[in-house]
Write an enzyme that holds these catalytic residues in place. Structure first.
Site, PDB file in Angstrom:
ATOM      1  N   HIS A 127      36.412  40.110  44.088  1.00  0.00           N
ATOM      2  CA  HIS A 127      37.475  39.329  44.450  1.00  0.00           C
ATOM      3  C   HIS A 127      38.609  40.675  44.530  1.00  0.00           C
ATOM      4  CE1 HIS A 127      38.023  38.391  40.669  1.00  0.00           C
ATOM      5  NE2 HIS A 127      37.163  37.851  40.359  1.00  0.00           N
ATOM      6  N   LYS A 131      40.946  29.588  36.819  1.00  0.00           N
ATOM      7  CA  LYS A 131      41.207  31.144  37.178  1.00  0.00           C
ATOM      8  C   LYS A 131      40.303  31.301  38.469  1.00  0.00           C
ATOM      9  CE  LYS A 131      37.718  34.433  34.563  1.00  0.00           C
ATOM     10  NZ  LYS A 131      36.803  34.685  34.413  1.00  0.00           N
ATOM     11  N   LYS A 175      34.142  31.839  41.811  1.00  0.00           N
ATOM     12  CA  LYS A 175      33.392  30.587  43.200  1.00  0.00           C
ATOM     13  C   LYS A 175      32.856  29.507  43.101  1.00  0.00           C
ATOM     14  CE  LYS A 175      30.223  33.114  46.396  1.00  0.00           C
ATOM     15  NZ  LYS A 175      28.459  33.377  46.966  1.00  0.00           N
TER      16      LYS A 175
HETATM   17  O1  ME8 Z   1      33.661  43.079  33.047  1.00  0.00           O
HETATM   18  N1  ME8 Z   1      42.512  39.004  37.428  1.00  0.00           N
HETATM   19  O2  ME8 Z   1      32.930  43.586  34.777  1.00  0.00           O
HETATM   20  P1  ME8 Z   1      33.813  42.106  36.071  1.00  0.00           P
HETATM   21  C1  ME8 Z   1      42.547  40.377  37.123  1.00  0.00           C
HETATM   22  N2  ME8 Z   1      30.837  45.580  33.746  1.00  0.00           N
HETATM   23  N3  ME8 Z   1      41.745  41.509  37.134  1.00  0.00           N
HETATM   24  C2  ME8 Z   1      40.440  40.591  36.621  1.00  0.00           C
HETATM   25  C3  ME8 Z   1      40.114  39.165  37.214  1.00  0.00           C
HETATM   26  C4  ME8 Z   1      41.301  38.062  38.010  1.00  0.00           C
HETATM   27  N4  ME8 Z   1      40.667  37.405  37.752  1.00  0.00           N
HETATM   28  N5  ME8 Z   1      38.527  39.337  37.321  1.00  0.00           N
HETATM   29  C5  ME8 Z   1      38.146  40.350  36.800  1.00  0.00           C
HETATM   30  C6  ME8 Z   1      32.674  43.885  33.267  1.00  0.00           C
HETATM   31  N6  ME8 Z   1      39.120  41.627  37.000  1.00  0.00           N
HETATM   32  C7  ME8 Z   1      31.750  44.732  33.117  1.00  0.00           C
HETATM   33  C8  ME8 Z   1      32.674  46.144  32.784  1.00  0.00           C
HETATM   34  S1  ME8 Z   1      33.223  49.181  32.288  1.00  0.00           S
HETATM   35  C9  ME8 Z   1      32.081  49.674  31.809  1.00  0.00           C
HETATM   36  C10 ME8 Z   1      31.924  47.281  32.507  1.00  0.00           C
HETATM   37  C11 ME8 Z   1      39.213  42.980  36.736  1.00  0.00           C
HETATM   38  O3  ME8 Z   1      33.102  42.628  36.908  1.00  0.00           O
HETATM   39  C12 ME8 Z   1      39.700  42.954  35.657  1.00  0.00           C
HETATM   40  O4  ME8 Z   1      40.704  44.492  35.453  1.00  0.00           O
HETATM   41  O5  ME8 Z   1      34.003  41.033  34.934  1.00  0.00           O
HETATM   42  C13 ME8 Z   1      38.502  42.809  34.492  1.00  0.00           C
HETATM   43  O6  ME8 Z   1      38.747  43.084  33.845  1.00  0.00           O
HETATM   44  C14 ME8 Z   1      37.487  43.561  35.223  1.00  0.00           C
HETATM   45  O7  ME8 Z   1      37.624  42.955  36.595  1.00  0.00           O
HETATM   46  C15 ME8 Z   1      36.371  42.283  35.589  1.00  0.00           C
HETATM   47  O8  ME8 Z   1      35.441  42.909  35.649  1.00  0.00           O
END
Ligand code: ME8
Length: 486
Positions: free
Chosen positions: A19, A300, A303
Site C-alpha cells: 500500500h 490506520k 485491509k
Molecule cells: O515491519 N504509513 O514489514 P511491514 C507509512 N518486515 N509507512 C508505513 C505504513 C503506513 N501506514 N505502513 C507500513 C516489517 N509502512 C518488517 C520489516 S526490515 C528488516 C523488516 C512502512 O510490511 C514503514 O516504513 O510491516 C514501516 O516501517 C514498514 O512499512 C513496515 O512494513
C-alpha cells in the site's frame, strides 16, 4: 575513487500486497539514491521482501496456498508496484533466496563461535502481527498489542538468546555522540529511553515456527524472523563472515549511509541491529531516517477497514511521476498524517499541472516565439539561488518534503516574475526586444534548474525538461508534462 552512498528500505512482509505506506518509505529512499547519484556518488539502493515466519505462514494458509507459492506471488506484487512507480533499485532481496540464507547461516555461526548466544527458556507475550514479544508495559491498558489491538499469545519455549547487555552502553554512546545519527530527534529520545530503561536480551530463534531458516547449530529451531530479516541489508551486498571471501559490494558500500524505516520498527533497527553488527565485528549504519504513519480519514490503513490506498491505482490515474509526487508531498519526513485522498486531484493540478507544467510550457513558448529557440547564458536571480541552496540542504539531510517545497516555491516565484514583467506586453514594442530576450534567457536557465531539482521526485518529467532546455541553441517545448486531471 568516487564517494559511495548506500541507502536501504525495510523489507516488507509479504502477508499482503503493498500500500502507499510501503511506497512512501521506498520512494523516500529512491529519491535519496537518485539525488546522491546525481552528485557524482556511486550509489547502492536496496529493497526487498521479508518472507519467513508465523505471520507469513498464517497468511499463506488463509489463502489456501503453500508458503513457497504464496510468497512468490506477493513478492512479485511488490516488484510490479515498484516498477510502476519507477523505483530505480540496485537490487531486490528476498529472504527466501539462497544467497540470503547462506549469509544468515554464516552470521549465526559466527555469533555462536564468538560466544554471543546462549540457550534459555522464554515465557512471553508474542504478537504474530508484529512478529515480536511484548513486555507488560509495552501493551495498552487492555493488555493488547498497541498496533494490532489484539492480545498477544502467551508463549513458553526454549530459545537461543543474544547477549545484548555488553552492547547497550556502547550504542547509547554512539547515539549520543552522533556516530549513529537518528532523525527525527523525538525518535532518538525514544530509543535512548528504551536503552536506559533496562532492556532484556532477545531471542534469536523460535521453537515452533516451521516456515523459516533452520538455526545451523540447533536445527530443531528456526532463526527468529527479525534476526534474519535485518541481515538482508548485508546479504544483498554479498557479505561473507569469512573476510577472505568478502563480497565486493559489501567492501564498497557497508556501512549504510541511510537506513529508511518506519517508527514501528525502530527498536529492531536502532538497538538490535547495531548490537548484532557490533557482535559480528561490523560497523553500524551511519544514519536512520525514521518515518511516521499515514492514516486514512483518521484511521490506520488496514485491509479490514477497507481504506488501503493501492499505489498502482495512483499510477493509473496520475502517472508514475504524479503518484510519486502525491505520496512524497504529504508530510514532513518523520511526521504522522492523514492522507486526504479526495485532495489528490486538487494537489496534482495545483502543484504539477498548473505551477510546474504551466511554467515549463510558457517559458518554452517564449523561448521559441521571442528568441527563435536560442538563448544566452545568464545568471540566476538571487532568490532562485536561495531556493537551490535550501533544496540541496534538505536533500542532504533526507528532508524530501522540504526539498519538494523548495522546488514548488521556486517554480511559483518564476511564474510570479513572469506575471509581473508581462512579456506579452513588452513583445508588442521592438524597443524592449533585447531586454525581453535577456529575461527569457534567465527564465530558461531557471526552468532548467527546476528540472534538475525535480529529477529525484518526478524523473520522467524532469528528463523531458532537461532534454528540451539543455541546448541553448535549440530550446523547445517538451509537450504537456502533467496533463490536467478532472
Ligand atoms: O515491519 N504509513 O514489514 P511491514 C507509512 N518486515 N509507512 C508505513 C505504513 C503506513 N501506514 N505502513 C507500513 C516489517 N509502512 C518488517 C520489516 S526490515 C528488516 C523488516 C512502512 O510490511 C514503514 O516504513 O510491516 C514501516 O516501517 C514498514 O512499512 C513496515 O512494513
Amino acid at each position: 575513487m568516487k564517494p559511495t552512498f548506500y541507502v536501504t528500505t525495510p523489507i516488507y512482509y509479504v502477508n499482503d500486497k503493498p500500500h502507499i505506506g510501503h511506497a512512501y518509505s521506498t520512494l523516500l529512499a529512491d529519491c535519496l539514491s537518485r539525488w546522491h547519484g546525481a552528485q557524482g556518488e556511486e550509489t547502492f539502493f536496496s529493497v526487498g521482501t521479508d518472507e519467513h515466519g508465523a505471520k507469513i505462514a498464517e497468511a499463506a494458509a488463509k489463502a489456501g496456498k503453500k508458503p513457497e507459492v504464496f510468497v512468490d506471488e506477493v513478492s512479485a506484487e511488490f516488484q510490479t508496484a515498484w516498477k510502476a512507480l519507477n523505483i530505480e533499485a540496485s537490487d531486490f532481496i528476498r529472504t527466501t533466496e539462497e544467497r540470503h540464507k547462506t549469509v544468515v547461516v554464516s552470521f549465526m555461526n559466527k555469533l555462536k563461535a564468538d560466544g554471543h548466544v546462549y540457550e534459555g527458556e522464554y515465557e512471553g507475550m508474542y504478537c504474530v502481527g508484529c512478529e515480536r514479544f511484548y513486555t507488560e508495559r509495552e501493551l495498552n491498558e487492555k493488555g493488547e498489542c498497541p498496533d494490532h489491538k489484539r492480545k498477544p499469545k502467551l508463549i513458553k519455549e526454549k530459545n537461543w538468546f543474544f547477549k545484548l547487555q555488553p552492547f547497550v552502553s556502547e550504542i547509547i554512546r554512539d547515539i549520543e555522540s552522533g556516530k549513529m545519527e537518528m532523525y527525527p530527534e523525538k525518535r532518538k529520545n525514544e530509543v535512548l529511553s528504551v536503552l536506559r530503561g533496562g532492556i532484556e536480551d532477545f531471542s534469536v530463534s523460535r521453537q515452533n515456527v516451521a516456515w523459516g531458516i533452520p538455526l545451523p547449530f540447533d536445527t530443531k529451531q528456526n532463526i527468529y524472523v527479525w534476526v534474519e530479516a535485518l541481515q538482508n541489508y548485508i546479504s544483498v551486498l554479498g557479505y561473507n563472515a569469512d573476510e577472505a571471501h568478502q563480497g565486493a559490494n559489501f567492501k564498497k558500500f557497508w556501512p549504510a549511509n541511510v537506513q529508511v524505516l518506519g517508527k514501528d520498527i525502530s527498536k529492531f533497527h536502532c538497538i538490535f541491529w547495531p548490537a548484532l553488527l557490533k557482535a559480528a565485528g561490523l560497523r553500524v549504519s551511519k544514519r536512520f531516517l525514521i518515518t511516521g504513519f499515514f492514516t486514512v480519514d483518521g484511521q490506520k490503513m488496514s485491509k479490514t477497514l477497507g481504506n488501503v490506498i493501492d499505489p498502482n491505482d495512483l499510477v493509473a490515474k496520475f502517472g508514475a511521476d504524479g503518484a510519486r509526487y502525491l505520496i512524497l508531498a504529504q508530510f514532513a519526513v518523520g511526521e504522522d498524517g492523514d492522507i486526504k485522498a479526495e485532495k489528490f486531484v486538487e494537489k496534482y493540478n495545483a502543484d504539477l499541472a498548473n505551477n510546474i507544467g504551466n511554467l515549463v510550457s510558457r517559458v518554452a513558448t517564449m523561448a521559441t516565439k521571442y528568441c527563435a529557440g536560442v538563448v544566452a547564458a545568464t545568471k540566476f536571480r538571487k532568490n532562485i539561488g536561495e531556493y537551490k541552496k535550501s533544496f540541496a540542504k534538505a536533500m542532504e539531510q533526507g528532508q524530501v518534503y522540504d526539498a519538494i517545497e523548495a522546488v514548488i516555491q521556486c517554480a511559483a516565484s518564476v511564474n510570479k516574475a513572469i506575471e509581473v514583467y508581462k512579456p506579452w506586453e513588452k513583445a508588442k514594442d521592438e524597443a524592449h526586444s533585447s531586454e525581453l530576450k535577456k529575461m527569457v534567457s534567465t527564465w530558461v536557465g531557471e526552468v532548467a534548474e527546476i528540472g534538475t531539482m525535480l529529477a529525484p521526485f518526478t524523473p520522467e518529467a524532469a528528463a523531458k525538461i532537461t532534454q528540451a532546455f539543455a541546448d541553448p541553441n535549440h530550446i523547445h517545448n517538451p509537450g504537456i508534462l502533467f496533463p490536467k486531471i478532472k
